[in-house]
Motif scaffolding. Sequence first.
Motif, PDB file in Angstrom:
ATOM      1  N   THR A 104      -9.499   5.384   3.487  1.00  0.00           N
ATOM      2  CA  THR A 104      -9.350   6.464   4.501  1.00  0.00           C
ATOM      3  C   THR A 104      -9.752   6.031   5.837  1.00  0.00           C
ATOM      4  O   THR A 104     -10.797   5.524   6.081  1.00  0.00           O
ATOM      5  CB  THR A 104      -9.994   7.725   4.132  1.00  0.00           C
ATOM      6  OG1 THR A 104      -9.743   8.074   2.976  1.00  0.00           O
ATOM      7  CG2 THR A 104      -9.786   8.922   4.900  1.00  0.00           C
ATOM      8  N   THR A 146      -8.911   2.034  -2.629  1.00  0.00           N
ATOM      9  CA  THR A 146      -8.262   3.181  -1.909  1.00  0.00           C
ATOM     10  C   THR A 146      -9.161   3.500  -0.512  1.00  0.00           C
ATOM     11  O   THR A 146     -10.316   2.600  -0.463  1.00  0.00           O
ATOM     12  CB  THR A 146      -8.738   4.486  -2.699  1.00  0.00           C
ATOM     13  OG1 THR A 146     -10.140   4.622  -2.938  1.00  0.00           O
ATOM     14  CG2 THR A 146      -7.992   4.776  -3.899  1.00  0.00           C
ATOM     15  N   GLU A 176      -1.152   7.910   0.527  1.00  0.00           N
ATOM     16  CA  GLU A 176      -1.814   9.305  -0.471  1.00  0.00           C
ATOM     17  C   GLU A 176      -1.880  10.616   0.198  1.00  0.00           C
ATOM     18  O   GLU A 176      -1.610  11.636  -0.253  1.00  0.00           O
ATOM     19  CB  GLU A 176      -2.894   8.700  -1.176  1.00  0.00           C
ATOM     20  CG  GLU A 176      -2.710   7.769  -2.039  1.00  0.00           C
ATOM     21  CD  GLU A 176      -3.632   7.620  -3.081  1.00  0.00           C
ATOM     22  OE1 GLU A 176      -5.059   7.788  -2.823  1.00  0.00           O
ATOM     23  OE2 GLU A 176      -3.491   7.218  -4.148  1.00  0.00           O
ATOM     24  N   ASN A 185      -8.143  -1.592  -7.494  1.00  0.00           N
ATOM     25  CA  ASN A 185      -8.228  -0.075  -7.243  1.00  0.00           C
ATOM     26  C   ASN A 185      -8.792   0.370  -6.057  1.00  0.00           C
ATOM     27  O   ASN A 185      -9.683   1.109  -6.157  1.00  0.00           O
ATOM     28  CB  ASN A 185      -9.098   0.377  -8.689  1.00  0.00           C
ATOM     29  CG  ASN A 185      -8.470   0.038 -10.124  1.00  0.00           C
ATOM     30  OD1 ASN A 185      -7.495   0.439 -10.269  1.00  0.00           O
ATOM     31  ND2 ASN A 185      -9.336  -0.389 -10.668  1.00  0.00           N
ATOM     32  N   SER A 230      -4.872   8.569   4.067  1.00  0.00           N
ATOM     33  CA  SER A 230      -5.685   7.890   3.014  1.00  0.00           C
ATOM     34  C   SER A 230      -4.566   7.114   2.320  1.00  0.00           C
ATOM     35  O   SER A 230      -3.476   7.531   2.571  1.00  0.00           O
ATOM     36  CB  SER A 230      -6.201   8.498   1.812  1.00  0.00           C
ATOM     37  OG  SER A 230      -7.363   9.547   2.569  1.00  0.00           O
ATOM     38  N   TYR A 231      -4.632   6.021   1.669  1.00  0.00           N
ATOM     39  CA  TYR A 231      -3.906   5.172   1.094  1.00  0.00           C
ATOM     40  C   TYR A 231      -4.480   4.190   0.093  1.00  0.00           C
ATOM     41  O   TYR A 231      -5.784   4.252  -0.227  1.00  0.00           O
ATOM     42  CB  TYR A 231      -3.256   4.150   2.250  1.00  0.00           C
ATOM     43  CG  TYR A 231      -4.040   3.261   2.786  1.00  0.00           C
ATOM     44  CD1 TYR A 231      -4.286   1.899   2.364  1.00  0.00           C
ATOM     45  CD2 TYR A 231      -4.736   3.647   3.893  1.00  0.00           C
ATOM     46  CE1 TYR A 231      -5.273   1.068   3.028  1.00  0.00           C
ATOM     47  CE2 TYR A 231      -5.670   2.604   4.657  1.00  0.00           C
ATOM     48  CZ  TYR A 231      -5.856   1.344   4.019  1.00  0.00           C
ATOM     49  OH  TYR A 231      -6.555   0.445   4.836  1.00  0.00           O
ATOM     50  N   ARG A 232      -3.797   3.692  -0.847  1.00  0.00           N
ATOM     51  CA  ARG A 232      -4.208   2.849  -1.977  1.00  0.00           C
ATOM     52  C   ARG A 232      -3.260   1.761  -1.954  1.00  0.00           C
ATOM     53  O   ARG A 232      -2.040   1.742  -1.893  1.00  0.00           O
ATOM     54  CB  ARG A 232      -3.807   3.955  -3.339  1.00  0.00           C
ATOM     55  CG  ARG A 232      -4.097   3.173  -4.511  1.00  0.00           C
ATOM     56  CD  ARG A 232      -3.788   3.926  -5.765  1.00  0.00           C
ATOM     57  NE  ARG A 232      -4.708   5.060  -5.860  1.00  0.00           N
ATOM     58  CZ  ARG A 232      -5.826   4.992  -6.301  1.00  0.00           C
ATOM     59  NH1 ARG A 232      -6.523   4.277  -6.462  1.00  0.00           N
ATOM     60  NH2 ARG A 232      -6.649   6.303  -6.394  1.00  0.00           N
ATOM     61  N   GLU A 245       0.780  -1.304   0.054  1.00  0.00           N
ATOM     62  CA  GLU A 245       0.268  -0.185  -0.051  1.00  0.00           C
ATOM     63  C   GLU A 245       0.992   1.105   0.043  1.00  0.00           C
ATOM     64  O   GLU A 245       1.861   1.224   0.374  1.00  0.00           O
ATOM     65  CB  GLU A 245      -0.798   0.065   1.236  1.00  0.00           C
ATOM     66  CG  GLU A 245      -1.891  -1.062   1.275  1.00  0.00           C
ATOM     67  CD  GLU A 245      -2.594  -1.332   2.549  1.00  0.00           C
ATOM     68  OE1 GLU A 245      -3.774  -1.880   2.533  1.00  0.00           O
ATOM     69  OE2 GLU A 245      -2.087  -0.934   3.599  1.00  0.00           O
TER      70      GLU A 245
END
Length: 187
Positions: free
Chosen positions: A127, A125, A100, A123, A110-112, A97
């Motif tokens: 928070t 994402t 972001e 895809n 927040s992360y992706r 991960e």
Amino acid sequence: VATIPTSGGNEDVVMRILTAAALILAATLAWAHGPTRQKVTESVTIAAAPDAVWAQVRDFDKFATWHPAIESSPATDGNKVDSVRTLTLKGGGKIVEALEAFSDEDRKFSYRMKDAGPLEVANYTSTLTVKPGSAAGTTLVEWRGAFYRKYAGNDPPPDKTDEAAVASISGIYKAGLANLKTVLERK
């Protein structure tokens, strides 16, 4: 409403052409369905001050200290945007991960997912937000995610459906939040 000029008896032909075009468009859209974006939100109220809860969850590389399924969670650059953490799962497998956004002031990050590993999502994402609870001395932790199922085709196997992906992410969030509550209320 637009009108199509016709001359003597062609109205029936025009209507047939328009009807056929509409049916072809509808069939094409139905065949092209595939996965749709899914969303999960889970939350927990913890009998601890927001600052204490934030201190427990804020470090991007300390996920393993409060999520029961994570063995280790080192990150390349701490809480700096673009830091990459690798989650090693207790049952085997890894998830990668990237951070972001991060805000101590707003108590959220927040992360992706860059690599979902064994998870059947794409895809993804997420928070995590920490805010004061409705009762004095409590904190509300909210974990939100948005993603697609990994299986991109129509008619996925039962373990690769939208519902299976939602259940998986919801389960991850619930287990983490329940354990976070236990860890913090034990202190």
